[in-house]
Design an enzyme around this catalytic site. Structure first.
Site, PDB file in Angstrom:
ATOM      1  N   TYR A 168      14.414   3.996 -13.967  1.00 25.30           N
ATOM      2  CA  TYR A 168      13.184   3.188 -13.939  1.00 25.30           C
ATOM      3  C   TYR A 168      13.150   2.251 -15.155  1.00 25.30           C
ATOM      4  O   TYR A 168      12.976   1.036 -15.025  1.00 25.30           O
ATOM      5  CB  TYR A 168      11.941   4.098 -13.937  1.00 25.30           C
ATOM      6  N   ASN A 195       2.208  13.160 -13.311  1.00 23.65           N
ATOM      7  CA  ASN A 195       3.238  13.341 -14.337  1.00 23.65           C
ATOM      8  C   ASN A 195       2.685  13.013 -15.711  1.00 23.65           C
ATOM      9  O   ASN A 195       3.156  13.522 -16.718  1.00 23.65           O
ATOM     10  CB  ASN A 195       4.417  12.383 -14.095  1.00 23.65           C
ATOM     11  N   SER A 255       7.527  -2.524 -19.825  1.00 21.00           N
ATOM     12  CA  SER A 255       7.051  -1.221 -20.295  1.00 21.00           C
ATOM     13  C   SER A 255       7.629  -0.918 -21.663  1.00 21.00           C
ATOM     14  O   SER A 255       8.745  -1.349 -21.989  1.00 21.00           O
ATOM     15  CB  SER A 255       7.514  -0.149 -19.300  1.00 21.00           C
ATOM     16  N   LYS A 315      13.573  -2.030 -15.627  1.00 24.02           N
ATOM     17  CA  LYS A 315      12.693  -2.946 -16.371  1.00 24.02           C
ATOM     18  C   LYS A 315      13.517  -3.766 -17.377  1.00 24.02           C
ATOM     19  O   LYS A 315      13.331  -4.972 -17.520  1.00 24.02           O
ATOM     20  CB  LYS A 315      11.604  -2.166 -17.119  1.00 24.02           C
ATOM     21  N   LEU A 323       7.124  -7.045  -0.564  1.00 29.46           N
ATOM     22  CA  LEU A 323       7.721  -8.236  -1.187  1.00 29.46           C
ATOM     23  C   LEU A 323       9.121  -8.505  -0.659  1.00 29.46           C
ATOM     24  O   LEU A 323       9.573  -9.652  -0.623  1.00 29.46           O
ATOM     25  CB  LEU A 323       7.844  -8.044  -2.698  1.00 29.46           C
ATOM     26  N   LEU A 364       0.826  -1.228   0.000  1.00 32.46           N
ATOM     27  CA  LEU A 364       0.000   0.000   0.000  1.00 32.46           C
ATOM     28  C   LEU A 364       0.855   1.272   0.000  1.00 32.46           C
ATOM     29  O   LEU A 364       0.398   2.323   0.433  1.00 32.46           O
ATOM     30  CB  LEU A 364      -1.002   0.011   1.171  1.00 32.46           C
TER      31      LEU A 364
HETATM   32  P1  NAD Z   1       0.840   1.397  -9.077  1.00 29.18           P
HETATM   33  O1  NAD Z   1       1.866   2.159  -8.342  1.00 29.18           O
HETATM   34  O2  NAD Z   1      -0.553   1.919  -9.124  1.00 29.18           O
HETATM   35  O3  NAD Z   1       0.793  -0.112  -8.534  1.00 29.18           O
HETATM   36  C1  NAD Z   1       1.921  -0.752  -7.996  1.00 29.18           C
HETATM   37  C2  NAD Z   1       1.523  -1.321  -6.647  1.00 29.18           C
HETATM   38  O4  NAD Z   1       2.640  -2.006  -6.075  1.00 29.18           O
HETATM   39  C3  NAD Z   1       1.092  -0.254  -5.634  1.00 29.18           C
HETATM   40  O5  NAD Z   1      -0.164  -0.616  -5.104  1.00 29.18           O
HETATM   41  C4  NAD Z   1       2.178  -0.272  -4.556  1.00 29.18           C
HETATM   42  O6  NAD Z   1       1.658   0.012  -3.281  1.00 29.18           O
HETATM   43  C5  NAD Z   1       2.705  -1.691  -4.685  1.00 29.18           C
HETATM   44  N1  NAD Z   1       4.105  -1.902  -4.294  1.00 29.18           N
HETATM   45  C6  NAD Z   1       5.192  -1.181  -4.677  1.00 29.18           C
HETATM   46  N2  NAD Z   1       6.308  -1.715  -4.142  1.00 29.18           N
HETATM   47  C7  NAD Z   1       5.924  -2.797  -3.417  1.00 29.18           C
HETATM   48  C8  NAD Z   1       6.635  -3.764  -2.647  1.00 29.18           C
HETATM   49  N3  NAD Z   1       7.954  -3.710  -2.498  1.00 29.18           N
HETATM   50  N4  NAD Z   1       5.915  -4.754  -2.037  1.00 29.18           N
HETATM   51  C9  NAD Z   1       4.570  -4.805  -2.169  1.00 29.18           C
HETATM   52  N5  NAD Z   1       3.855  -3.915  -2.879  1.00 29.18           N
HETATM   53  C10 NAD Z   1       4.530  -2.920  -3.510  1.00 29.18           C
HETATM   54  O7  NAD Z   1       1.393   1.184 -10.570  1.00 29.18           O
HETATM   55  P2  NAD Z   1       0.641   0.700 -11.882  1.00 29.18           P
HETATM   56  O8  NAD Z   1       0.445   1.890 -12.748  1.00 29.18           O
HETATM   57  O9  NAD Z   1      -0.500  -0.160 -11.550  1.00 29.18           O
HETATM   58  O10 NAD Z   1       1.811  -0.154 -12.540  1.00 29.18           O
HETATM   59  C11 NAD Z   1       1.944  -1.534 -12.285  1.00 29.18           C
HETATM   60  C12 NAD Z   1       3.208  -2.037 -12.951  1.00 29.18           C
HETATM   61  O11 NAD Z   1       3.158  -1.766 -14.346  1.00 29.18           O
HETATM   62  C13 NAD Z   1       4.490  -1.397 -12.442  1.00 29.18           C
HETATM   63  O12 NAD Z   1       5.495  -2.397 -12.368  1.00 29.18           O
HETATM   64  C14 NAD Z   1       4.822  -0.378 -13.502  1.00 29.18           C
HETATM   65  O13 NAD Z   1       6.203  -0.135 -13.548  1.00 29.18           O
HETATM   66  C15 NAD Z   1       4.326  -1.067 -14.755  1.00 29.18           C
HETATM   67  N6  NAD Z   1       3.971  -0.137 -15.810  1.00 29.18           N
HETATM   68  C16 NAD Z   1       3.052   0.851 -15.561  1.00 29.18           C
HETATM   69  C17 NAD Z   1       2.726   1.754 -16.571  1.00 29.18           C
HETATM   70  C18 NAD Z   1       1.734   2.873 -16.303  1.00 29.18           C
HETATM   71  O14 NAD Z   1       1.671   3.811 -17.079  1.00 29.18           O
HETATM   72  N7  NAD Z   1       0.912   2.807 -15.282  1.00 29.18           N
HETATM   73  C19 NAD Z   1       3.319   1.664 -17.850  1.00 29.18           C
HETATM   74  C20 NAD Z   1       4.238   0.624 -18.060  1.00 29.18           C
HETATM   75  C21 NAD Z   1       4.552  -0.264 -17.048  1.00 29.18           C
HETATM   76  C1  UD1 Z   2       5.739   8.259 -19.492  1.00 29.38           C
HETATM   77  C2  UD1 Z   2       7.119   7.819 -19.063  1.00 29.38           C
HETATM   78  C3  UD1 Z   2       7.314   6.352 -19.473  1.00 29.38           C
HETATM   79  C4  UD1 Z   2       6.239   5.478 -18.860  1.00 29.38           C
HETATM   80  C5  UD1 Z   2       4.872   6.022 -19.289  1.00 29.38           C
HETATM   81  C6  UD1 Z   2       3.786   5.259 -18.595  1.00 29.38           C
HETATM   82  C7  UD1 Z   2       8.440   9.859 -19.101  1.00 29.38           C
HETATM   83  C8  UD1 Z   2       9.520  10.617 -19.800  1.00 29.38           C
HETATM   84  N1  UD1 Z   2       8.093   8.695 -19.669  1.00 29.38           N
HETATM   85  O1  UD1 Z   2       5.663   8.126 -20.873  1.00 29.38           O
HETATM   86  O2  UD1 Z   2       8.581   5.896 -19.060  1.00 29.38           O
HETATM   87  O3  UD1 Z   2       6.366   4.142 -19.290  1.00 29.38           O
HETATM   88  O4  UD1 Z   2       4.764   7.405 -18.906  1.00 29.38           O
HETATM   89  O5  UD1 Z   2       2.544   5.628 -19.066  1.00 29.38           O
HETATM   90  O6  UD1 Z   2       7.939  10.272 -18.067  1.00 29.38           O
HETATM   91  N2  UD1 Z   2       2.299  15.512 -22.019  1.00 29.38           N
HETATM   92  C9  UD1 Z   2       1.897  16.830 -22.066  1.00 29.38           C
HETATM   93  N3  UD1 Z   2       1.570  17.448 -20.887  1.00 29.38           N
HETATM   94  C10 UD1 Z   2       1.597  16.809 -19.674  1.00 29.38           C
HETATM   95  C11 UD1 Z   2       1.996  15.439 -19.635  1.00 29.38           C
HETATM   96  C12 UD1 Z   2       2.356  14.835 -20.826  1.00 29.38           C
HETATM   97  O7  UD1 Z   2       1.846  17.432 -23.126  1.00 29.38           O
HETATM   98  O8  UD1 Z   2       1.286  17.432 -18.647  1.00 29.38           O
HETATM   99  C13 UD1 Z   2       2.600  14.808 -23.286  1.00 29.38           C
HETATM  100  C14 UD1 Z   2       3.977  14.193 -23.368  1.00 29.38           C
HETATM  101  O9  UD1 Z   2       4.899  15.089 -23.915  1.00 29.38           O
HETATM  102  C15 UD1 Z   2       3.707  12.988 -24.290  1.00 29.38           C
HETATM  103  C16 UD1 Z   2       2.261  12.594 -23.968  1.00 29.38           C
HETATM  104  O10 UD1 Z   2       1.676  13.743 -23.380  1.00 29.38           O
HETATM  105  O11 UD1 Z   2       3.749  13.391 -25.636  1.00 29.38           O
HETATM  106  C17 UD1 Z   2       2.141  11.428 -23.002  1.00 29.38           C
HETATM  107  O12 UD1 Z   2       2.921  11.704 -21.840  1.00 29.38           O
HETATM  108  P1  UD1 Z   2       2.876  10.746 -20.562  1.00 29.38           P
HETATM  109  O13 UD1 Z   2       1.464  10.454 -20.201  1.00 29.38           O
HETATM  110  O14 UD1 Z   2       3.743  11.343 -19.511  1.00 29.38           O
HETATM  111  O15 UD1 Z   2       3.482   9.367 -21.081  1.00 29.38           O
HETATM  112  P2  UD1 Z   2       4.894   9.076 -21.820  1.00 29.38           P
HETATM  113  O16 UD1 Z   2       5.685  10.314 -21.956  1.00 29.38           O
HETATM  114  O17 UD1 Z   2       4.610   8.309 -23.043  1.00 29.38           O
END
Ligand code: NAD
Ligand code: UD1
Length: 349
Positions: A149, A198, A124, A153, A59, A33
């Site tokens: 990050y 972000n 990712s 991965k 974990l 959490l």
């Molecule tokens: P999230 O942060 O919402 O979910 C991750 C969960 O893991 C959280 O609930 C956190 O509390 C838990 N957690 C973190 N470290 C832990 C630990 N050591 N032990 C137990 N629980 C732990 O993230 P998400 O957006 O659901 O992403 C899930 C996975 O997918 C991540 O590995 C992330 O890197 C990957 N991923 C996410 C995105 C994205 O845009 N959301 C894109 C590409 C890859």
């Molecule tokens: C970001 C991460 C990437 C991660 C992914 C998960 C960075 C540099 N990369 O990618 O590693 O796997 O999220 O979803 O952070 N944008 C705006 N205004 C904003 C936010 C974003 O214009 O306030 C634009 C960005 O320039 C981009 C697009 O929206 O063109 C998507 O951005 P974002 O949602 O942050 O994802 P990624 O940059 O693809």
């Protein structure tokens, strides 16, 4: 099947838990959490009418993890848990490498000890780095990433490949997500970032709901159709379905394999803003700012491998994603911190 989900209270994990419970699987969630709320577990139960087993643990606390495997040995594991903020990883590389690697090592050792060797790993699109031309195929990566990050991965993909190579009893799916957005149509679970988002989609919904003033578009001088960045946004429920497809592959195969999970369709920043304006019925103020360091002009997936080998493809459109994200945000303006209120007819998805 009994599936253990690490990070199952988080954004993608909670949606995957719902999908698995809906199809009759038993779900065990372990989560510390640190980036999520126990409210997500209650919402999963409300949506599905079934309660997942939940243990709050880190974990890296291998002893507790071992106890959990002993008590509820799973057939397979989906590993979402980890740290995921790109900017934070640049500022705190040691913390990111240590956390993401140590958590995965503890999980792998525990799985070995309990003879569980089916694993779906959250990778990712960031493992492609960006030197290639979209659409990315799985053979384009992993390459050295521009941030810790992404590099964690890429390193974990390598480590998992070595594990599968050394012991042919393992079956491991590496799922490279593009840009997950959207929410469950019920509006009960969704993305709940800490602090100012972000990523683009949660930023837009927080502007639409009045928590933030305006979106800054990071550059409109890219070599794209409208000059703004193009990404492959994928509905989180389609992503969840991709995990189910990967679990089926694990049941029938050994070894390690990577798949892109995206739609194969690029959408620009301005197009995404327009989709959210249509979904929310409100104007979303934005202004064009400078480019964000490290951003790419265009990144989207070649999805043919997942279609062919997993029999999976994304079904939801960008307008579905915007509608469902908006439904989640307006029902929960402060995310899971919002006091739960009953849904009304007007909240229908
Ligand atoms: P999230 O942060 O919402 O979910 C991750 C969960 O893991 C959280 O609930 C956190 O509390 C838990 N957690 C973190 N470290 C832990 C630990 N050591 N032990 C137990 N629980 C732990 O993230 P998400 O957006 O659901 O992403 C899930 C996975 O997918 C991540 O590995 C992330 O890197 C990957 N991923 C996410 C995105 C994205 O845009 N959301 C894109 C590409 C890859
Ligand atoms: C970001 C991460 C990437 C991660 C992914 C998960 C960075 C540099 N990369 O990618 O590693 O796997 O999220 O979803 O952070 N944008 C705006 N205004 C904003 C936010 C974003 O214009 O306030 C634009 C960005 O320039 C981009 C697009 O929206 O063109 C998507 O951005 P974002 O949602 O942050 O994802 P990624 O940059 O693809």
């Amino acid at each position: 099947m009994r599936i253990l989900i690490t990070g199952g209270a988080g954004y993608i994990g909670s949606h995957t838990a719902v999908t698995l419970l809906d199809r009759g699987d038993e779900v065990v969630i372990v989560d510390n959490l640190s980036n999520s709320s126990a409210e997500a577990i209650r919402r999963i139960t409300a949506i599905t009418g079934r309660e997942p087993l939940f243990r709050q643990l880190d974990l890296r606390d291998e002893h507790l993890l071992d106890e959990e495997f002993a008590a509820n040995r799973p057939d397979a594991v989906i590993h979402f848990a980890g740290l995921k903020a790109v900017g934070e990883s640049v500022a705190q590389p040691l913390r990111y490498y240590a956390h993401n690697l140590d958590a995965t090592f503890a999980l792998l050792r525990t799985m070995e000890a309990h003879d569980v060797r089916r694993l779906v790993f959250s990778s990712s699109a960031t493992v492609y780095g960006g030197g290639q031309v979209a659409p990315y195929t799985e053979d384009d990566g992993p390459i050295v990433s521009t941030n810790p990050y992404g590099q964690s991965k890429a390193m974990l993909e390598r480590i998992l490949s070595d594990v599968a190579e050394a012991d042919p009893r393992w079956s491991i799916a590496l799922l490279r997500y593009f840009n997950p957005i959207g929410a469950h149509p019920s509006g009960l679970i969704g993305e709940d970032p800490n602090g100012i988002p972000n990523n683009l989609a949660p930023y837009i919904t927080q502007v639409a709901v009045g928590r933030l003033d305006e979106v800054t578009v990071y550059g409109d001088d890219y070599d794209t159709a409208d000059g703004t960045g193009e990404r492959d946004y994928i509905h989180v429920d389609d992503l969840a379905a991709g995990h189910v497809a990967a679990l089926s592959w694990l049941a029938d195969n050994t070894g390690v394999r990577a798949w892109n999970l995206g739609t194969g369709v690029p959408t620009s920043v301005l197009e995404l803003i327009a989709a959210f304006e249509a979904a929310s019925g409100t104007e979303i103020p934005y202004r064009v700012g400078g480019r964000r360091a490290g951003d790419l002009a265009s990144a989207w997936a070649d999805v043919s491998r997942a279609r062919k080998e997993l029999g999976w493809e994304a079904r939801r459109t960008v307008s579905d994603m915007a509608r469902h994200s908006w439904n989640w945000q307006r029902n929960n303006p402060d995310g899971f911190a919002t006091a739960a209120r009953p849904l009304t007819d007007g909240d229908a998805p």
